[in-house]
Design a protein around this motif. Structure first.
Motif, PDB file in Angstrom:
ATOM      1  N   ARG A   1      -2.515  10.108   3.805  1.00  0.00           N
ATOM      2  CA  ARG A   1      -2.554   8.640   3.900  1.00  0.00           C
ATOM      3  C   ARG A   1      -1.167   8.059   4.114  1.00  0.00           C
ATOM      4  NH1 ARG A   1      -6.780   6.943  -0.974  1.00  0.00           N
ATOM      5  NH2 ARG A   1      -8.679   7.692   0.044  1.00  0.00           N
TER       6      ARG A   1
ATOM      7  N   LYS B   1       0.010   8.306   7.648  1.00  0.00           N
ATOM      8  CA  LYS B   1      -0.581   7.263   8.495  1.00  0.00           C
ATOM      9  C   LYS B   1       0.138   5.929   8.296  1.00  0.00           C
ATOM     10  CE  LYS B   1      -5.259   9.196   8.777  1.00  0.00           C
ATOM     11  NZ  LYS B   1      -6.698   8.970   8.440  1.00  0.00           N
ATOM     12  N   VAL B   2       0.419   5.598   7.028  1.00  0.00           N
ATOM     13  CA  VAL B   2       1.103   4.338   6.736  1.00  0.00           C
ATOM     14  C   VAL B   2       2.508   4.337   7.346  1.00  0.00           C
ATOM     15  CG1 VAL B   2       2.034   2.889   4.898  1.00  0.00           C
ATOM     16  CG2 VAL B   2      -0.218   3.902   4.646  1.00  0.00           C
ATOM     17  N   LYS B   3       3.208   5.471   7.236  1.00  0.00           N
ATOM     18  CA  LYS B   3       4.559   5.572   7.795  1.00  0.00           C
ATOM     19  C   LYS B   3       4.534   5.425   9.310  1.00  0.00           C
ATOM     20  CE  LYS B   3       6.602   8.501   4.196  1.00  0.00           C
ATOM     21  NZ  LYS B   3       7.092   9.848   3.880  1.00  0.00           N
ATOM     22  N   LYS B   4       3.507   6.009   9.945  1.00  0.00           N
ATOM     23  CA  LYS B   4       3.385   5.893  11.394  1.00  0.00           C
ATOM     24  C   LYS B   4       3.197   4.432  11.788  1.00  0.00           C
ATOM     25  CE  LYS B   4       0.867   7.808  15.336  1.00  0.00           C
ATOM     26  NZ  LYS B   4      -0.233   8.707  15.770  1.00  0.00           N
ATOM     27  N   THR B   5       2.350   3.727  11.036  1.00  0.00           N
ATOM     28  CA  THR B   5       2.133   2.303  11.300  1.00  0.00           C
ATOM     29  C   THR B   5       3.421   1.516  11.112  1.00  0.00           C
ATOM     30  OG1 THR B   5      -0.148   2.492  10.549  1.00  0.00           O
ATOM     31  CG2 THR B   5       0.792   0.272  10.625  1.00  0.00           C
ATOM     32  N   ARG B   6       4.158   1.825  10.047  1.00  0.00           N
ATOM     33  CA  ARG B   6       5.407   1.106   9.771  1.00  0.00           C
ATOM     34  C   ARG B   6       6.442   1.372  10.859  1.00  0.00           C
ATOM     35  NH1 ARG B   6       9.620   2.600   6.532  1.00  0.00           N
ATOM     36  NH2 ARG B   6       8.391   4.279   5.625  1.00  0.00           N
ATOM     37  N   THR B   7       6.483   2.601  11.364  1.00  0.00           N
ATOM     38  CA  THR B   7       7.407   2.933  12.442  1.00  0.00           C
ATOM     39  C   THR B   7       7.083   2.116  13.688  1.00  0.00           C
ATOM     40  OG1 THR B   7       7.681   5.178  11.602  1.00  0.00           O
ATOM     41  CG2 THR B   7       8.296   4.800  13.892  1.00  0.00           C
ATOM     42  N   GLU B   8       5.788   1.968  13.983  1.00  0.00           N
ATOM     43  CA  GLU B   8       5.383   1.164  15.136  1.00  0.00           C
ATOM     44  C   GLU B   8       5.754  -0.301  14.935  1.00  0.00           C
ATOM     45  OE1 GLU B   8       4.193   2.301  18.006  1.00  0.00           O
ATOM     46  OE2 GLU B   8       4.515   4.298  17.160  1.00  0.00           O
ATOM     47  N   GLN B   9       5.601  -0.788  13.697  1.00  0.00           N
ATOM     48  CA  GLN B   9       5.971  -2.176  13.410  1.00  0.00           C
ATOM     49  C   GLN B   9       7.471  -2.390  13.584  1.00  0.00           C
ATOM     50  OE1 GLN B   9       4.427  -2.534   9.428  1.00  0.00           O
ATOM     51  NE2 GLN B   9       2.435  -3.273  10.113  1.00  0.00           N
TER      52      GLN B   9
ATOM     53  N   ARG C   1       0.837  -1.205   0.000  1.00  0.00           N
ATOM     54  CA  ARG C   1       0.000   0.000   0.000  1.00  0.00           C
ATOM     55  C   ARG C   1       0.867   1.249   0.000  1.00  0.00           C
ATOM     56  NH1 ARG C   1      -3.029   2.969   4.186  1.00  0.00           N
ATOM     57  NH2 ARG C   1      -4.792   3.982   3.170  1.00  0.00           N
ATOM     58  N   GLU C   2       1.925   1.247   0.801  1.00  0.00           N
ATOM     59  CA  GLU C   2       2.786   2.420   0.851  1.00  0.00           C
ATOM     60  C   GLU C   2       3.464   2.656  -0.492  1.00  0.00           C
ATOM     61  OE1 GLU C   2       6.417   4.367   3.468  1.00  0.00           O
ATOM     62  OE2 GLU C   2       6.006   2.225   3.618  1.00  0.00           O
TER      63      GLU C   2
END
Length: 458
Positions: free
Chosen positions: A206, A209-217, A146-147
């Protein structure tokens, strides 16, 4: 723009899309487009690569999409022309070839301004795209996550935004007059710019948001103490083939540029029972379009977490020294150098390499970074590479034994978060837990401060 299936635009009939928006520059619904490649040789501009190597790479890029390359030429450029980039004589020669060979697309290995692109299209009588548009096309076709899809669409939109005048000049005659003040083209440009900007804003939100999720992962992955080994290298160096060879995975392999765009991660247990995580990254390329730098680097951020970097080089390519320097430059910008992270240079495709080139490369290798010559296809020296990986990881950590009484059991979380717990068992009197743990060098001071009284001497 409304398109009728019964009355397609002329460009659609010939397999070229002129101004269909940010999704594509080439229409894959039609037959492969007849294309001509032009590699400018700019006299006053220094370049690490030979002109023949640059021409070969550009041909490789063109082969990665739905094109029939009719002719590929090198043109000498003493000075860049503001109107057409290349000289008038070259433009006339290209126009003649376009007419004679019924070419519908001319690709130039440079970055053209919108004005240069428009002028060239008028003078040669065919669609003209530059290096940026070609790489955007490839990225658009290959992005899978998606990113990746969002980043590529954003890059497309930014590229298109400066070329709306050209696009709507072409489309005005398809629309007819709409009675707006200033003419249909001007009004449509304003409307389209507004739509583009709205879409760009939405995509940026968007992506954040995806980058924030990836950073958390990535943070969650750091808690798992398995070392991360990142494969990096120039595009088509054989990283995915090597990745599959090392992990038994099935990442896409292809003898083409940018076969892999999205990071792939797989775990493996090495012969000495250490569990590691291998990460396959996007291939590097020289002169990456500005609009894709952000997408490219966000994908490569995975490398900044690596405990070990495998720099994969295609030593069968005569230009591999310049390619290696391009890779090193980008990694340096990311703060990833052999001074910061252990490196191994993996010289791949030795089954195809010229022995003379290999000897030259060996003689020129002056750094302390170790080298392993392998063939990911035949498996030659892969065992040697795995042994070196284990040695490099061992250099950066020490195995310690810790005995924690039950009242100190709460301290164990530090071991799992900062080290690699190899084994744990109850003590003979069953009043304590014995941990065998591998501690990285940069964590040793914290480890001794926390567990000094509990460390078992070897």
């Amino acid at each position: 723009m409304n398109k009728s299936k019964d009355n397609p635009l002329p460009e659609q009939q010939e397999g070229v899309e002129f101004a269909r928006g940010p999704k594509a520059f080439v229409d894959r619904r039609a037959a492969p487009t007849r294309a001509m490649l032009v590699t400018p040789d700019i006299t006053k501009q220094p370049n690490r690569r030979t002109i023949d190597a640059r021409k070969a790479e550009f041909e490789g890029l063109a082969e990665a999409i739905n094109l029939v390359v009719v002719q590929s030429i090198i043109v000498s450029v003493r000075e860049i022309k503001p109107a057409t980039f290349i000289g008038g004589g070259h433009v006339e020669a290209i126009a003649e070839t376009v007419r004679d060979e019924k070419i519908k697309l001319v690709l130039l290995d440079c970055q053209l301004s919108p004005i240069q692109q428009r002028n060239l299209e008028k003078q040669v009588g065919a669609k003209v795209l530059d290096r940026t548009a070609l790489i955007l096309e490839i990225f658009g076709e290959r992005a899978a996550t998606r990113e990746g899809v969002l980043q590529v669409e954003l890059a497309h939109l930014n590229y298109q935004k400066g070329r709306l005048v050209r696009s709507w000049t072409h489309l005005e005659r398809q629309r007819g007059g709409l009675g707006f003040v200033g003419g249909p083209g001007e009004t449509q440009i304003e409307a389209d710019r507004r739509q583009l900007q709205e879409r760009i804003t939405l995509l940026t939100q968007r992506l954040n948001k995806v980058k924030k999720t990836r950073t958390e992962q990535r943070k969650a992955r750091k808690v798992v103490p398995h070392p991360i080994i990142s494969l990096v290298g120039y595009t088509n160096a054989g990283k995915s083939t090597l990745f599959n060879c090392l992990t038994g995975a099935s990442a896409e392999e292809a003898d083409m540029l940018f076969a892999t765009l999205d990071t792939t991660v797989r775990r493996r247990i090495l012969p000495h029972k250490r569990e590691v995580v291998f990460s396959d990254t996007v291939g590097f390329i020289a002169d990456l379009p500005t609009d894709l730098v952000a997408a490219f680097r966000s994908t490569l951020e995975e490398v900044t977490d690596a405990h070990l970097v495998l720099h994969v080089r295609d030593v069968s390519n005569p230009d591999h020294l310049a390619q290696a320097q391009d890779v090193a430059d980008v990694l340096k910008d990311l703060g990833v150098t052999p001074e910061d992270v252990p490196f191994i240079e993996v010289w791949n495709k030795i089954d195809q390499a010229d022995e003379g080139l290999l000897e030259q490369a060996r003689a020129q290798h002056k750094s302390d970074v170790p080298v392993v010559e392998v063939s990911a296809v035949t498996g030659q020296n892969i065992d040697k590479l795995i042994s070196m990986i284990e040695e490099k990881l061992a250099e950066n950590s020490r195995v310690q034994r810790v005995i924690l009484p039950h009242e100190a059991a709460g301290k164990a979380h530090w071991l799992f978060e900062n080290g690699e717990v190899i084994d744990q068992s109850s003590s003979d009197d069953e009043l304590s837990i014995v941990y065998q743990v591998r501690i990285p060098k940069n964590k040793m001071s914290g480890f001794l401060e926390e567990f000094g009284p509990y460390v078992l001497m070897h």
